[in-house]
Scaffold this motif. Sequence first.
Motif, PDB file in Angstrom:
ATOM      1  N   THR A  85      41.510  63.233  37.545  1.00  0.00           N
ATOM      2  CA  THR A  85      42.613  63.751  38.337  1.00  0.00           C
ATOM      3  C   THR A  85      43.255  62.625  39.120  1.00  0.00           C
ATOM      4  O   THR A  85      42.723  61.518  39.206  1.00  0.00           O
ATOM      5  N   GLU A  86      44.424  62.922  39.642  1.00  0.00           N
ATOM      6  CA  GLU A  86      45.169  61.938  40.403  1.00  0.00           C
ATOM      7  C   GLU A  86      45.667  62.621  41.663  1.00  0.00           C
ATOM      8  O   GLU A  86      46.178  63.735  41.604  1.00  0.00           O
ATOM      9  N   LYS A  87      45.496  61.947  42.797  1.00  0.00           N
ATOM     10  CA  LYS A  87      46.025  62.471  44.049  1.00  0.00           C
ATOM     11  C   LYS A  87      47.340  61.772  44.315  1.00  0.00           C
ATOM     12  O   LYS A  87      47.382  60.549  44.390  1.00  0.00           O
ATOM     13  N   MET A  88      48.418  62.537  44.398  1.00  0.00           N
ATOM     14  CA  MET A  88      49.726  61.922  44.617  1.00  0.00           C
ATOM     15  C   MET A  88      50.489  62.693  45.676  1.00  0.00           C
ATOM     16  O   MET A  88      50.373  63.911  45.762  1.00  0.00           O
ATOM     17  N   GLN A  89      51.244  61.958  46.463  1.00  0.00           N
ATOM     18  CA  GLN A  89      52.073  62.623  47.449  1.00  0.00           C
ATOM     19  C   GLN A  89      53.267  63.258  46.735  1.00  0.00           C
ATOM     20  O   GLN A  89      54.018  62.588  46.046  1.00  0.00           O
ATOM     21  N   GLU A  90      53.400  64.570  46.872  1.00  0.00           N
ATOM     22  CA  GLU A  90      54.499  65.283  46.226  1.00  0.00           C
ATOM     23  C   GLU A  90      55.495  65.786  47.259  1.00  0.00           C
ATOM     24  O   GLU A  90      55.133  66.090  48.395  1.00  0.00           O
ATOM     25  N   PRO A  96      62.489  70.724  51.425  1.00  0.00           N
ATOM     26  CA  PRO A  96      63.051  69.438  51.850  1.00  0.00           C
ATOM     27  C   PRO A  96      62.393  68.915  53.114  1.00  0.00           C
ATOM     28  O   PRO A  96      62.161  69.666  54.064  1.00  0.00           O
ATOM     29  N   GLY A  97      62.082  67.617  53.085  1.00  0.00           N
ATOM     30  CA  GLY A  97      61.557  66.952  54.274  1.00  0.00           C
ATOM     31  C   GLY A  97      60.046  66.949  54.396  1.00  0.00           C
ATOM     32  O   GLY A  97      59.517  66.376  55.343  1.00  0.00           O
ATOM     33  N   PHE A  98      59.347  67.568  53.446  1.00  0.00           N
ATOM     34  CA  PHE A  98      57.882  67.645  53.526  1.00  0.00           C
ATOM     35  C   PHE A  98      57.245  67.015  52.298  1.00  0.00           C
ATOM     36  O   PHE A  98      57.672  67.269  51.164  1.00  0.00           O
ATOM     37  N   TYR A  99      56.214  66.196  52.542  1.00  0.00           N
ATOM     38  CA  TYR A  99      55.502  65.495  51.464  1.00  0.00           C
ATOM     39  C   TYR A  99      54.012  65.601  51.737  1.00  0.00           C
ATOM     40  O   TYR A  99      53.570  65.308  52.852  1.00  0.00           O
ATOM     41  N   GLU A 100      53.241  66.037  50.753  1.00  0.00           N
ATOM     42  CA  GLU A 100      51.794  66.191  50.957  1.00  0.00           C
ATOM     43  C   GLU A 100      51.054  65.808  49.674  1.00  0.00           C
ATOM     44  O   GLU A 100      51.595  65.929  48.567  1.00  0.00           O
ATOM     45  N   ASP A 101      49.793  65.387  49.828  1.00  0.00           N
ATOM     46  CA  ASP A 101      48.957  65.038  48.680  1.00  0.00           C
ATOM     47  C   ASP A 101      48.572  66.278  47.882  1.00  0.00           C
ATOM     48  O   ASP A 101      48.182  67.295  48.454  1.00  0.00           O
ATOM     49  N   VAL A 102      48.689  66.160  46.555  1.00  0.00           N
ATOM     50  CA  VAL A 102      48.252  67.209  45.632  1.00  0.00           C
ATOM     51  C   VAL A 102      47.421  66.540  44.534  1.00  0.00           C
ATOM     52  O   VAL A 102      47.756  65.437  44.093  1.00  0.00           O
ATOM     53  N   VAL A 103      46.349  67.189  44.097  1.00  0.00           N
ATOM     54  CA  VAL A 103      45.483  66.658  43.040  1.00  0.00           C
ATOM     55  C   VAL A 103      45.775  67.405  41.742  1.00  0.00           C
ATOM     56  O   VAL A 103      45.818  68.638  41.722  1.00  0.00           O
ATOM     57  N   ARG A 104      46.018  66.646  40.664  1.00  0.00           N
ATOM     58  CA  ARG A 104      46.290  67.251  39.346  1.00  0.00           C
ATOM     59  C   ARG A 104      45.675  66.359  38.262  1.00  0.00           C
ATOM     60  O   ARG A 104      45.430  65.178  38.508  1.00  0.00           O
ATOM     61  N   PRO A 105      45.498  66.907  37.040  1.00  0.00           N
ATOM     62  CA  PRO A 105      45.097  66.063  35.902  1.00  0.00           C
ATOM     63  C   PRO A 105      46.081  64.903  35.752  1.00  0.00           C
ATOM     64  O   PRO A 105      47.290  65.112  35.925  1.00  0.00           O
ATOM     65  N   ASN A 106      45.584  63.690  35.436  1.00  0.00           N
ATOM     66  CA  ASN A 106      46.514  62.549  35.438  1.00  0.00           C
ATOM     67  C   ASN A 106      47.006  62.110  34.061  1.00  0.00           C
ATOM     68  O   ASN A 106      47.833  61.218  33.964  1.00  0.00           O
ATOM     69  N   GLY A 117      67.252  72.392  20.770  1.00  0.00           N
ATOM     70  CA  GLY A 117      66.193  73.248  20.222  1.00  0.00           C
ATOM     71  C   GLY A 117      65.178  72.480  19.396  1.00  0.00           C
ATOM     72  O   GLY A 117      64.267  73.080  18.814  1.00  0.00           O
ATOM     73  N   GLU A 118      65.325  71.141  19.328  1.00  0.00           N
ATOM     74  CA  GLU A 118      64.378  70.309  18.568  1.00  0.00           C
ATOM     75  C   GLU A 118      63.071  70.157  19.344  1.00  0.00           C
ATOM     76  O   GLU A 118      63.097  69.836  20.537  1.00  0.00           O
ATOM     77  N   GLU A 119      61.942  70.377  18.653  1.00  0.00           N
ATOM     78  CA  GLU A 119      60.648  70.259  19.319  1.00  0.00           C
ATOM     79  C   GLU A 119      60.183  68.804  19.356  1.00  0.00           C
ATOM     80  O   GLU A 119      60.414  68.063  18.410  1.00  0.00           O
ATOM     81  N   TYR A 120      59.558  68.409  20.457  1.00  0.00           N
ATOM     82  CA  TYR A 120      58.977  67.065  20.552  1.00  0.00           C
ATOM     83  C   TYR A 120      57.665  67.153  21.307  1.00  0.00           C
ATOM     84  O   TYR A 120      57.385  68.126  22.008  1.00  0.00           O
ATOM     85  N   THR A 121      56.856  66.111  21.131  1.00  0.00           N
ATOM     86  CA  THR A 121      55.595  65.994  21.854  1.00  0.00           C
ATOM     87  C   THR A 121      55.547  64.622  22.496  1.00  0.00           C
ATOM     88  O   THR A 121      55.989  63.639  21.898  1.00  0.00           O
ATOM     89  N   LEU A 122      55.081  64.557  23.733  1.00  0.00           N
ATOM     90  CA  LEU A 122      54.871  63.245  24.341  1.00  0.00           C
ATOM     91  C   LEU A 122      53.625  63.280  25.215  1.00  0.00           C
ATOM     92  O   LEU A 122      53.201  64.338  25.667  1.00  0.00           O
ATOM     93  N   GLU A 123      53.035  62.089  25.375  1.00  0.00           N
ATOM     94  CA  GLU A 123      51.904  61.969  26.276  1.00  0.00           C
ATOM     95  C   GLU A 123      52.391  61.259  27.531  1.00  0.00           C
ATOM     96  O   GLU A 123      53.195  60.333  27.456  1.00  0.00           O
ATOM     97  N   ALA A 124      51.924  61.737  28.667  1.00  0.00           N
ATOM     98  CA  ALA A 124      52.413  61.200  29.939  1.00  0.00           C
ATOM     99  C   ALA A 124      51.251  60.965  30.878  1.00  0.00           C
ATOM    100  O   ALA A 124      50.236  61.659  30.803  1.00  0.00           O
ATOM    101  N   ASP A 125      51.420  59.963  31.750  1.00  0.00           N
ATOM    102  CA  ASP A 125      50.438  59.756  32.820  1.00  0.00           C
ATOM    103  C   ASP A 125      51.184  59.470  34.117  1.00  0.00           C
ATOM    104  O   ASP A 125      52.411  59.461  34.170  1.00  0.00           O
ATOM    105  N   ASP A 126      50.415  59.265  35.180  1.00  0.00           N
ATOM    106  CA  ASP A 126      50.953  58.908  36.493  1.00  0.00           C
ATOM    107  C   ASP A 126      52.100  59.825  36.929  1.00  0.00           C
ATOM    108  O   ASP A 126      52.015  61.029  36.803  1.00  0.00           O
TER     109      ASP A 126
END
Length: 168
Positions: A85-90, A96-106, A117-126
Amino acid sequence: MALLPILEFPDPRLRTVAEPVTEFNDELRQLVKDMFETMYDAPGIGLAATQINAHQRIITIDVSEDKDQPLVVINPQVEPLTDETEKMQEGCLSVPGFYEDVVRPNRIRLTAQNEKGEEYTLEADDLLAVCIQHEIDHLDGKLFVDYLSPLKRNRIRSKLEKLHRQRV
Ligand code: QAP
Ligand code: CO
């Protein structure tokens, strides 16, 4: 082109579960354009249709430095690729005006459709992985403040309600 008004927490319309897109027509493509215009103007890195009170499964994202890598995410499906998981300020245009740490899969795999309507797949991190998950939450009526303690969430709610009263 149009700038669309953004719903703000605790507006109950942000709790709507969005419907899948079935028609990839000019009307959809205009909505996507307006969402990018609204997002870039804010400025933000992600916007879900829920936030502009259009309850279809549509997301616009651009996490690039130069704001030149628009990503259209329609009817998304996401799977975590690790237990890490990754803890990131969201933040959120609807909080508006508020930012807090949230933990999610990274690391995630996204399967989605583009505005044609074209389907695609991508892998993402961070940041991109976090942003995709944050925006998909909106389509399911969820907000990042739902991951915070009730105390923090209620403080944010009170402050925004006060601001909204002053605005009227
Ligand atoms: C979601 O959020 C996100 O409070 C996108 O006053 C954010 O674009 C995912 C914004 C962070 C991952 C990390 C927020 C603009 C923009 C504000 C946004 C504000 C003005 C938020
Ligand atoms: Co948001």
